[in-house]
Design an enzyme around this catalytic site. Structure first.
Site, short mmCIF file in Angstrom:
data_model
loop_
_atom_site.label_atom_id
_atom_site.label_comp_id
_atom_site.label_asym_id
_atom_site.label_seq_id
_atom_site.Cartn_x
_atom_site.Cartn_y
_atom_site.Cartn_z
N HIS A 33 -48.63 -45.23 39.68
CA HIS A 33 -47.62 -46.26 39.40
C HIS A 33 -46.46 -46.11 40.38
O HIS A 33 -45.82 -45.05 40.46
CB HIS A 33 -47.14 -46.08 37.96
CG HIS A 33 -46.20 -47.14 37.48
ND1 HIS A 33 -46.62 -48.37 37.00
CD2 HIS A 33 -44.84 -47.15 37.38
CE1 HIS A 33 -45.57 -49.08 36.62
NE2 HIS A 33 -44.48 -48.37 36.84
N ASP A 35 -42.85 -47.47 41.52
CA ASP A 35 -41.67 -48.19 41.05
C ASP A 35 -40.81 -48.61 42.23
O ASP A 35 -40.15 -47.77 42.85
CB ASP A 35 -40.86 -47.30 40.10
CG ASP A 35 -41.55 -47.15 38.75
OD1 ASP A 35 -41.81 -48.19 38.12
OD2 ASP A 35 -41.85 -46.01 38.36
N MET A 68 -39.38 -54.13 40.75
CA MET A 68 -38.10 -54.39 40.08
C MET A 68 -37.16 -54.91 41.14
O MET A 68 -36.17 -54.26 41.52
CB MET A 68 -37.59 -53.09 39.43
CG MET A 68 -38.38 -52.74 38.17
SD MET A 68 -38.22 -51.00 37.71
CE MET A 68 -39.51 -50.29 38.73
C1 DX5 Z 1 -38.37 -47.31 34.99
C2 DX5 Z 1 -39.70 -47.27 35.66
C3 DX5 Z 1 -40.67 -46.36 35.05
C4 DX5 Z 1 -40.27 -44.91 35.12
C5 DX5 Z 1 -40.95 -44.19 34.00
O1 DX5 Z 1 -37.61 -48.29 35.57
O2 DX5 Z 1 -40.28 -48.58 35.63
O3 DX5 Z 1 -41.97 -46.54 35.57
O4 DX5 Z 1 -40.59 -44.31 36.35
O5 DX5 Z 1 -40.38 -42.92 33.88
P1 DX5 Z 1 -40.39 -42.17 32.47
O6 DX5 Z 1 -41.84 -42.07 32.03
O7 DX5 Z 1 -39.76 -40.85 32.78
O8 DX5 Z 1 -39.58 -43.01 31.51
ZN ZN Z 2 -42.43 -48.73 36.24
#
Ligand code: DX5
Ligand code: ZN
Length: 219
Positions: A33, A35, A68
């Site tokens: 994944h 981000d 995002m």
């Molecule tokens: C938050 C991201 C997530 C994040 C998750 O904006 O979209 O994917 O990296 O991290 P955890 O699992 O630590 O909440």
């Molecule tokens: Zn994410």
């Protein structure tokens, strides 16, 4: 049925991308994944194409990029060229969401729509039929390591019902604050894919953490 596990690189060591990807290649990750944050849609900036390309170079698993960013359309082709196979855009920023989703699918990628914690699942009614997956945010996007928002369980159950009626093939991915304590409940409420950032790459033993997450969801 178990769960698909999508560890987020955001919690990893960016000084050793190759080593991080190696751990995920060898462990129980089903996909990686990524981000992508622009500092405008969310109050944080993460990483861009040079880093995505480096991850892609070493990854033996599918790349799931979570955008995002306020204006995703101009970058869809570039993510495809990087080797991303699942691409999600946020409902809250896409004025012509149907066009954006079709663009992603025309490039041969799986198309997903992400929704923030306050965005009702009912708003997906007229797009879910076109989606490969929905990404349900269980924290406000921008940072890893935040607490899971409890209202997500009710949203998940409603989203699962919506998908069952309109598009049973649409997968549900849940993102934010997932760990070994809540993963089984997230799965039971309807998740097909769980993202895990700090609860995998933020731990001392990511291999064991991935195995444990898979185990608690295997029932
Ligand atoms: C938050 C991201 C997530 C994040 C998750 O904006 O979209 O994917 O990296 O991290 P955890 O699992 O630590 O909440
Ligand atoms: Zn994410």
């Amino acid at each position: 049925m178990g769960i698909l596990l999508a560890p987020s690189l955001l919690s990893g060591d960016f000084g050793d991308i190759r080593g991080t990807v190696k751990i995920l290649n060898e462990g129980d990750a089903d996909m990686l994944h990524l981000d992508i944050m622009d500092g405008v849609f969310v109050p944080n900036i993460s990483f861009g194409f040079p880093v995505v390309d480096a991850i892609a170079k070493y990854s033996e698993k599918p790349l799931d990029a979570h955008l995002m960013i306020t204006d995703p359309d101009p970058y869809i082709d570039r993510f495809c060229a990087s080797g991303v196979s699942m691409l999600s855009v946020h409902y809250e920023v896409c004025t012509h969401l149907n066009r954006t989703v079709n663009h992603i699918k025309d490039k041969g990628m799986k198309a997903g729509v992400a929704i923030n914690p306050h965005t009702p699942v009912s708003l997906l009614e007229d797009i879910i039929g076109d989606l490969d997956f929905v990404l349900l945010m269980s924290v406000n996007p921008g940072f890893s390591g935040q607490g899971f928002i409890q209202n997500t369980y009710s949203k998940l159950r409603r989203l699962k019902k919506l998908a069952e009626v309109i598009n049973p093939d649409c997968l549900i991915e849940v993102d934010g604050g997932i760990n070994v304590e809540n993963a089984a409940a997230v799965k039971a409420a309807g998740a097909d894919i769980i993202v895990a950032g700090s609860s995998v790459l933020g731990t001392k033993n990511p291999m064991a953490a991935m195995k444990e997450l898979k185990t608690v969801c295997s029932g």
